[in-house]
Write an enzyme that holds these catalytic residues in place. Structure first.
Site, PDB file in Angstrom:
ATOM      1  N   PRO A   7       1.061  -1.536   0.130  1.00 36.58           N
ATOM      2  CA  PRO A   7       0.303   0.238   0.168  1.00 36.58           C
ATOM      3  C   PRO A   7       0.844   1.423  -0.364  1.00 36.58           C
ATOM      4  CG  PRO A   7      -0.158  -0.637   2.021  1.00 36.58           C
ATOM      5  CD  PRO A   7       0.703  -2.197   1.061  1.00 36.58           C
ATOM      6  N   ARG A  43       7.019  -0.052  13.637  1.00 42.43           N
ATOM      7  CA  ARG A  43       7.647   0.042  12.357  1.00 42.43           C
ATOM      8  C   ARG A  43       8.708  -1.243  12.681  1.00 42.43           C
ATOM      9  NH1 ARG A  43       6.066   3.261   8.537  1.00 42.43           N
ATOM     10  NH2 ARG A  43       4.971   4.998   9.735  1.00 42.43           N
ATOM     11  N   HIS A  91       4.307  -4.147   9.154  1.00 43.00           N
ATOM     12  CA  HIS A  91       3.937  -4.165  10.606  1.00 43.00           C
ATOM     13  C   HIS A  91       2.862  -4.796  11.483  1.00 43.00           C
ATOM     14  CE1 HIS A  91       7.148  -2.312   9.662  1.00 43.00           C
ATOM     15  NE2 HIS A  91       6.577  -0.965   8.787  1.00 43.00           N
ATOM     16  N   ARG A 148      13.305   4.233  12.030  1.00 39.76           N
ATOM     17  CA  ARG A 148      11.820   5.108  12.480  1.00 39.76           C
ATOM     18  C   ARG A 148      11.335   4.435  13.555  1.00 39.76           C
ATOM     19  NH1 ARG A 148       9.375   4.661   6.873  1.00 39.76           N
ATOM     20  NH2 ARG A 148       8.126   6.849   7.698  1.00 39.76           N
ATOM     21  N   ARG A 206       3.752  11.401  -2.202  1.00 39.46           N
ATOM     22  CA  ARG A 206       4.210  10.764  -0.813  1.00 39.46           C
ATOM     23  C   ARG A 206       6.015  10.829  -0.193  1.00 39.46           C
ATOM     24  NH1 ARG A 206       5.376   3.882   1.190  1.00 39.46           N
ATOM     25  NH2 ARG A 206       4.252   4.807   3.698  1.00 39.46           N
ATOM     26  N   ALA A 227       2.576  -1.129   4.391  1.00 35.45           N
ATOM     27  CA  ALA A 227       2.509  -0.915   6.336  1.00 35.45           C
ATOM     28  C   ALA A 227       2.079  -2.296   6.504  1.00 35.45           C
ATOM     29  CB  ALA A 227       1.659  -0.404   5.766  1.00 35.45           C
ATOM     30  N   TYR A 267      10.845   8.612   1.340  1.00 33.30           N
ATOM     31  CA  TYR A 267      10.773   7.832  -0.125  1.00 33.30           C
ATOM     32  C   TYR A 267      11.831   8.560  -0.946  1.00 33.30           C
ATOM     33  CZ  TYR A 267       7.709   5.462   3.602  1.00 33.30           C
ATOM     34  OH  TYR A 267       7.512   5.195   4.334  1.00 33.30           O
ATOM     35  N   ASP A 280       1.847 -15.813   6.341  1.00 31.25           N
ATOM     36  CA  ASP A 280       1.210 -17.087   6.051  1.00 31.25           C
ATOM     37  C   ASP A 280       1.498 -17.515   4.664  1.00 31.25           C
ATOM     38  OD1 ASP A 280       1.462 -17.144   8.851  1.00 31.25           O
ATOM     39  OD2 ASP A 280      -1.005 -17.423   9.163  1.00 31.25           O
ATOM     40  N   HIS A 285      13.174  -2.477   1.694  1.00 29.57           N
ATOM     41  CA  HIS A 285      12.163  -1.669   2.315  1.00 29.57           C
ATOM     42  C   HIS A 285      12.811  -0.078   1.988  1.00 29.57           C
ATOM     43  CE1 HIS A 285       9.326  -3.090   5.008  1.00 29.57           C
ATOM     44  NE2 HIS A 285      10.306  -3.785   5.379  1.00 29.57           N
ATOM     45  N   LEU A 286      12.382   0.827   1.480  1.00 30.12           N
ATOM     46  CA  LEU A 286      13.512   2.436   0.814  1.00 30.12           C
ATOM     47  C   LEU A 286      13.870   2.964   1.747  1.00 30.12           C
ATOM     48  CD1 LEU A 286      10.345   3.162  -1.830  1.00 30.12           C
ATOM     49  CD2 LEU A 286      12.251   1.519  -2.315  1.00 30.12           C
ATOM     50  N   SER A 287      13.349   3.000   2.551  1.00 30.63           N
ATOM     51  CA  SER A 287      13.274   3.593   4.010  1.00 30.63           C
ATOM     52  C   SER A 287      14.153   2.838   5.011  1.00 30.63           C
ATOM     53  CB  SER A 287      12.437   4.337   4.389  1.00 30.63           C
ATOM     54  OG  SER A 287      11.838   3.376   5.216  1.00 30.63           O
TER      55      SER A 287
HETATM   56  C1  DQA Z   1       8.458   1.079   3.691  1.00 28.98           C
HETATM   57  C2  DQA Z   1       8.412   1.142   5.160  1.00 28.98           C
HETATM   58  C3  DQA Z   1       6.830   0.619   5.895  1.00 28.98           C
HETATM   59  O1  DQA Z   1       7.147   1.170   7.464  1.00 28.98           O
HETATM   60  C4  DQA Z   1       5.830   2.006   5.271  1.00 28.98           C
HETATM   61  O2  DQA Z   1       4.793   1.636   6.397  1.00 28.98           O
HETATM   62  C5  DQA Z   1       5.898   2.323   3.877  1.00 28.98           C
HETATM   63  C6  DQA Z   1       7.584   1.889   2.952  1.00 28.98           C
HETATM   64  C7  DQA Z   1       9.657   1.659   2.867  1.00 28.98           C
HETATM   65  O3  DQA Z   1       9.750   1.174   1.852  1.00 28.98           O
HETATM   66  O4  DQA Z   1      10.108   2.351   3.549  1.00 28.98           O
HETATM   67  O5  DQA Z   1       4.857   2.582   3.291  1.00 28.98           O
HETATM   68  O6  DQA Z   1       8.047  -0.342   3.586  1.00 28.98           O
END
Ligand code: DQA
Length: 143
Positions: free
Chosen positions: A9, A110, A79, A106, A17, A76, A22, A86, A99-101
């Site tokens: 998402p 998370r 988490h 953070r 965003r 998201a 990001y 599963d 994960h990009l970040s």
């Molecule tokens: C994310 C990190 C997640 O915590 C966040 O909810 C995202 C993006 C990332 O790519 O850094 O939507 O997965």
């Protein structure tokens, strides 16, 4: 080898965003980056994005028999989603989390990754390059 790259998402909102977290590049740029990385590393790929948990579960289930590995940024749902964990366990395909970040630096909420529990490896905080590293890892693993 054929990889399925799954994005969760709000990743379709890249560029708009929270660009300070990001980056300024948009979702089509991410897809382009992944396609180029796959081509350079000798893999075929399909790339999908969904904002819906159940749809992500369906996508993972349908990967069985159709792909050799999964690159997943559950966003998201990382988490919160035991269902995605599963599904990854159910299909048993080698999977790598991206994960990009840099999630480890953070918020507290998370710090748990359910999907990560079913993944061979996680690349976090490398931006688009994290996807390249995940693709490279799966290509090398399946050699
Ligand atoms: C994310 C990190 C997640 O915590 C966040 O909810 C995202 C993006 C990332 O790519 O850094 O939507 O997965």
């Amino acid at each position: 080898m054929k990889l399925l790259i799954i994005n969760g998402p709000n990743l379709n909102m890249l560029g708009i965003r929270e660009p300070d977290i990001y980056g300024k590049e948009d979702y089509p740029a991410l897809c382009d980056h992944c396609e180029r990385a796959c081509k350079a590393l000798g893999a075929d790929c399909d790339i999908v994005q969904s904002n819906h948990e159940g749809e992500l579960v369906d996508i993972i289930q349908n990967a069985l028999g159709a792909y050799d590995g999964i690159v997943i940024n559950p966003a998201a749902y990382t988490h919160t989603s035991v269902a995605i964990l599963d599904a990854l366990k159910a299909v048993g395909l080698p999977a790598v989390e991206v994960h990009l970040s840099k999630v480890s630096e953070r918020e507290e909420f998370r710090q748990i990754s359910y999907a990560g529990m079913a993944c061979e490896k996680t690349f976090s905080g490398l931006g688009f390059e994290g996807y390249t590293e995940a693709i490279r890892y799966l290509v090398n693993m399946c050699k």
